[in-house]
Every structure is written in structure tokens, then in C-alpha cells.
Scaffold this motif. Structure first.
Motif, PDB file in Angstrom:
ATOM      1  N   LEU A  67       0.825  -1.215   0.000  1.00 41.22           N
ATOM      2  CA  LEU A  67       0.000   0.000   0.000  1.00 41.22           C
ATOM      3  C   LEU A  67       0.856   1.260   0.000  1.00 41.22           C
ATOM      4  N   LYS A  68       2.042   1.189   0.612  1.00 38.85           N
ATOM      5  CA  LYS A  68       2.946   2.337   0.572  1.00 38.85           C
ATOM      6  C   LYS A  68       3.349   2.639  -0.872  1.00 38.85           C
ATOM      7  N   GLU A  69       3.582   1.579  -1.664  1.00 46.47           N
ATOM      8  CA  GLU A  69       3.917   1.768  -3.075  1.00 46.47           C
ATOM      9  C   GLU A  69       2.730   2.325  -3.849  1.00 46.47           C
ATOM     10  N   ILE A  70       1.539   1.790  -3.569  1.00 40.16           N
ATOM     11  CA  ILE A  70       0.340   2.220  -4.296  1.00 40.16           C
ATOM     12  C   ILE A  70       0.037   3.689  -4.013  1.00 40.16           C
ATOM     13  N   ARG A  71       0.184   4.112  -2.761  1.00 40.57           N
ATOM     14  CA  ARG A  71      -0.168   5.493  -2.386  1.00 40.57           C
ATOM     15  C   ARG A  71       0.825   6.513  -2.935  1.00 40.57           C
ATOM     16  N   ARG A  72       1.997   6.053  -3.378  1.00 36.79           N
ATOM     17  CA  ARG A  72       2.928   6.995  -4.010  1.00 36.79           C
ATOM     18  C   ARG A  72       2.457   7.388  -5.409  1.00 36.79           C
ATOM     19  N   SER A  73       1.570   6.582  -5.982  1.00 38.88           N
ATOM     20  CA  SER A  73       1.039   6.874  -7.314  1.00 38.88           C
ATOM     21  C   SER A  73      -0.188   7.780  -7.177  1.00 38.88           C
ATOM     22  N   PRO A  74      -0.298   8.837  -7.998  1.00 51.03           N
ATOM     23  CA  PRO A  74      -1.462   9.736  -7.878  1.00 51.03           C
ATOM     24  C   PRO A  74      -2.772   9.074  -8.287  1.00 51.03           C
ATOM     25  N   PHE A  75      -2.699   8.079  -9.182  1.00 47.14           N
ATOM     26  CA  PHE A  75      -3.893   7.370  -9.646  1.00 47.14           C
ATOM     27  C   PHE A  75      -3.617   5.870  -9.659  1.00 47.14           C
ATOM     28  N   PHE A  76      -4.666   5.097  -9.768  1.00 50.35           N
ATOM     29  CA  PHE A  76      -4.509   3.644  -9.819  1.00 50.35           C
ATOM     30  C   PHE A  76      -5.634   3.032 -10.638  1.00 50.35           C
ATOM     31  N   GLY A  77      -5.412   1.792 -11.054  1.00 55.14           N
ATOM     32  CA  GLY A  77      -6.443   0.999 -11.708  1.00 55.14           C
ATOM     33  C   GLY A  77      -6.626  -0.299 -10.948  1.00 55.14           C
ATOM     34  N   LEU A  78      -7.746  -0.949 -11.147  1.00 60.06           N
ATOM     35  CA  LEU A  78      -7.990  -2.216 -10.456  1.00 60.06           C
ATOM     36  C   LEU A  78      -8.304  -3.323 -11.449  1.00 60.06           C
ATOM     37  N   ILE A  79      -7.856  -4.513 -11.097  1.00 57.69           N
ATOM     38  CA  ILE A  79      -8.110  -5.721 -11.874  1.00 57.69           C
ATOM     39  C   ILE A  79      -8.759  -6.735 -10.938  1.00 57.69           C
ATOM     40  N   ALA A  80      -9.932  -7.206 -11.288  1.00 54.10           N
ATOM     41  CA  ALA A  80     -10.647  -8.141 -10.426  1.00 54.10           C
ATOM     42  C   ALA A  80     -11.157  -9.321 -11.244  1.00 54.10           C
ATOM     43  N   ASP A  81     -11.163 -10.489 -10.616  1.00 49.58           N
ATOM     44  CA  ASP A  81     -11.670 -11.685 -11.279  1.00 49.58           C
ATOM     45  C   ASP A  81     -12.259 -12.601 -10.216  1.00 49.58           C
ATOM     46  N   ALA A  82     -13.416 -13.156 -10.504  1.00 45.09           N
ATOM     47  CA  ALA A  82     -14.098 -14.030  -9.551  1.00 45.09           C
ATOM     48  C   ALA A  82     -14.212 -15.434 -10.119  1.00 45.09           C
ATOM     49  N   THR A  83     -13.998 -16.406  -9.255  1.00 40.21           N
ATOM     50  CA  THR A  83     -14.147 -17.811  -9.634  1.00 40.21           C
ATOM     51  C   THR A  83     -14.478 -18.605  -8.379  1.00 40.21           C
ATOM     52  N   THR A  84     -14.831 -19.859  -8.550  1.00 39.84           N
ATOM     53  CA  THR A  84     -15.130 -20.702  -7.396  1.00 39.84           C
ATOM     54  C   THR A  84     -13.918 -21.559  -7.058  1.00 39.84           C
ATOM     55  N   ASP A  85     -13.690 -21.773  -5.746  1.00 41.44           N
ATOM     56  CA  ASP A  85     -12.571 -22.618  -5.337  1.00 41.44           C
ATOM     57  C   ASP A  85     -12.999 -24.081  -5.297  1.00 41.44           C
ATOM     58  N   ALA A  86     -12.137 -24.948  -4.777  1.00 42.87           N
ATOM     59  CA  ALA A  86     -12.407 -26.391  -4.769  1.00 42.87           C
ATOM     60  C   ALA A  86     -13.629 -26.744  -3.934  1.00 42.87           C
ATOM     61  N   SER A  87     -13.945 -25.907  -2.930  1.00 45.50           N
ATOM     62  CA  SER A  87     -15.101 -26.190  -2.078  1.00 45.50           C
ATOM     63  C   SER A  87     -16.391 -25.599  -2.633  1.00 45.50           C
ATOM     64  N   GLY A  88     -16.312 -24.911  -3.771  1.00 44.45           N
ATOM     65  CA  GLY A  88     -17.509 -24.331  -4.373  1.00 44.45           C
ATOM     66  C   GLY A  88     -17.813 -22.923  -3.918  1.00 44.45           C
ATOM     67  N   LYS A  89     -16.953 -22.313  -3.090  1.00 46.82           N
ATOM     68  CA  LYS A  89     -17.189 -20.960  -2.603  1.00 46.82           C
ATOM     69  C   LYS A  89     -16.669 -19.939  -3.618  1.00 46.82           C
ATOM     70  N   GLU A  90     -17.399 -18.839  -3.711  1.00 49.16           N
ATOM     71  CA  GLU A  90     -16.992 -17.761  -4.614  1.00 49.16           C
ATOM     72  C   GLU A  90     -15.727 -17.092  -4.078  1.00 49.16           C
ATOM     73  N   GLN A  91     -14.775 -16.855  -4.966  1.00 49.91           N
ATOM     74  CA  GLN A  91     -13.497 -16.260  -4.567  1.00 49.91           C
ATOM     75  C   GLN A  91     -13.165 -15.123  -5.532  1.00 49.91           C
ATOM     76  N   LEU A  92     -13.060 -13.918  -4.968  1.00 49.01           N
ATOM     77  CA  LEU A  92     -12.792 -12.728  -5.773  1.00 49.01           C
ATOM     78  C   LEU A  92     -11.375 -12.236  -5.489  1.00 49.01           C
ATOM     79  N   SER A  93     -10.536 -12.206  -6.523  1.00 48.60           N
ATOM     80  CA  SER A  93      -9.167 -11.716  -6.371  1.00 48.60           C
ATOM     81  C   SER A  93      -9.090 -10.280  -6.873  1.00 48.60           C
ATOM     82  N   LEU A  94      -8.250  -9.485  -6.201  1.00 45.06           N
ATOM     83  CA  LEU A  94      -8.144  -8.074  -6.541  1.00 45.06           C
ATOM     84  C   LEU A  94      -6.678  -7.674  -6.665  1.00 45.06           C
TER      85      LEU A  94
END
Length: 252
Positions: A137-164
């Protein structure tokens, strides 16, 4: 005569020299001198207890450093830490091996075996993860702007998992970085739930939507839908952010 030196006080100063010499040879005086010498040479019990406590603390810190570094190695290399039983697993085996170099580890573990429990291991891993996240977060806050990449999938137990992941720019060198910041487990995969989860995670990380300039998702309707998808809901709150279709998913 001895009472004058022990209780009532000395008064016959005319014969003081002779009285003092006689008193120096008495058992009372010699015992008192011996006790005072012992007190000067031998530290008090409180000092001894403090020294022992300090020694125990130093040994505990040394043993704990071995446990933490062993756990960190296993986590970094993606290995399982626990086995089917409490006394098994890679962490136990690695600590037993390192006990050759740091013998006090076995002694300390025998007294504090609960430091290898599953709950403690999970807590230590979580502390490490939070420490790494703060550095990112220290690295991210040095940047004036940011973008986000997100992807959701289910894990082996069938639960929804969202990575950011967060995409930012290093201001001095203008180098672009993509930093993984965490997983979320939303209750379902609807656009409303995923949007709320992303916003919640940004709040937890201390990042504001006003600094968002791009968001990248796959082509699924709940993510990329132009009417009710996550990308549309984020664009409605931050019009300056541009939606980009994930190139890897486009290749699929």
C-alpha cells in the motif's frame, strides 16, 4: 557493654578506644561484618529473579524467531504447514531439523507446545500477510492514480473467490506495477454483491474511487455487462475510470 552497641547506644566516650577494640573481637561484631560482606557479594533475590526472567525471555524470542522463519519459508514456497496430526507436518519436521543449530528450540517447544497449534500458525500467517500488504500500500499510495483488476471464480469447495489486483505507476521512474492485494469471499456472484465487495476492499485498503482511472474484468455478463455489470456500476460512480476487457480472457 554489648548492649551499648546493640540497643541502648554507646555513651562512655572516655574509654571509647578500648571499648571499640573489645567490641571488634566480639561474636556480634564479627557476625555483622560477615553478613554485610555476603550482602555486598551476593545479589538480592529480586535481582536473581529478574535475571532469570530476562534469560527466559531471550530464549523464548530466539525460539519464536526460528518458528516464524520456518513458517515463512513454507508459506513462501507454497508448502503445507500441518499434517493429519498435531505432531506431524512440514513445520514440525523443519523445526526438528533446525533444532540441531538452535538446541533451545526443542526445550522451549516442550514447555510451550501450543505455539505450533493450527490457530497460532494461521494467526502468524495473517500477521505476515498484513505486513506485506502494508508495504504494498505504501507503493500504491505513491502513485497519484490507480487501476484495479478483479476476477471471480469458485474454489475447490464451491465458494466464490474474488481476487483483486491494483495497477499503479512509480512516480519517479514511471514504471507500471501490478500488485496483488488480496482475496474476498462474496456470498454470491451477482453484480451488486461483487461491486459492493470491491468497494468494501478499497475502503479497507484506504484507497478512494476518486483516484481510480481504470478497471479491468473478464467478459462475463455480471462483470462486463454494459447495463447492470460491475463495470457499469463502477463507471457510474467514477466516470473518469475506463473499463478494459481482460486481454487474457479475450484470448480464451
Amino acid at each position: 557493654m554489648e548492649k551499648a552497641f546493640l540497643s541502648v547506644g554507646f555513651r562512655k566516650w572516655k574509654n571509647g578506644v578500648q571499648s571499640f577494640k573489645k567490641h571488634e573481637k566480639s561474636d556480634y561484631h564479627q557476625q555483622s561484618v560477615h553478613i554485610n560482606v555476603q550482602r555486598a557479594e551476593k545479589p538480592p533475590i529480586t535481582t536473581l529473579l529478574s535475571s532469570q526472567i530476562k534469560k527466559d525471555q531471550e530464549e523464548a524470542r530466539a525460539a519464536l524467531r526460528v518458528i516464524i522463519s520456518s513458517l515463512r519459508y513454507l508459506v513462501r514456497t507454497g508448502q503445507a504447514t500441518r499434517g493429519h496430526e498435531h505432531d506431524g507436518g512440514n513445520l514440525r519436521a523443519l523445526i526438528e531439523e533446525r533444532n540441531i543449530d538452535v538446541p533451545l528450540v526443542r526445550k522451549w517447544i516442550e514447555r510451550r507446545d501450543n505455539w505450533l497449534s493450527g490457530d497460532i500458525q494461521n494467526e502468524l500467517i495473517q500477521i505476515m500477510a498484513h505486513s506485506i500488504q502494508r508495504d504494498l500500500l505504501k507503493e500504491i499510495r505513491r502513485s497519484p492514480f490507480f487501476g484495479l483488476i478483479a476476477d471471480a471464480t469458485t474454489d475447490a469447495s464451491g465458494k466464490e473467490q474474488l481476487s483483486l489486483c491494483i495497477r499503479c505507476v512509480e512516480p519517479q521512474k514511471l514504471t507500471v506495477k501490478e500488485l496483488f492485494v488480496g482475496f474476498l469471499n462474496p456470498p454470491n456472484s451477482s453484480a451488486e454483491t461483487l461491486t459492493a465487495s470491491i468497494k468494501d476492499m478499497l475502503i479497507r485498503l484506504g484507497l478512494s474511487l476518486k483516484d481510480l482511472r481504470g478497471h479491468c474484468f473478464d467478459g462475463a455478463p455480471n462483470m462486463a455487462g454494459h447495463l447492470n455489470g460491475v463495470q457499469q456500476k463502477i463507471s457510474a460512480e467514477q466516470p473518469k475510470s475506463t473499463f478494459v476487457h481482460c486481454s487474457n480472457h479475450a484470448l480464451d
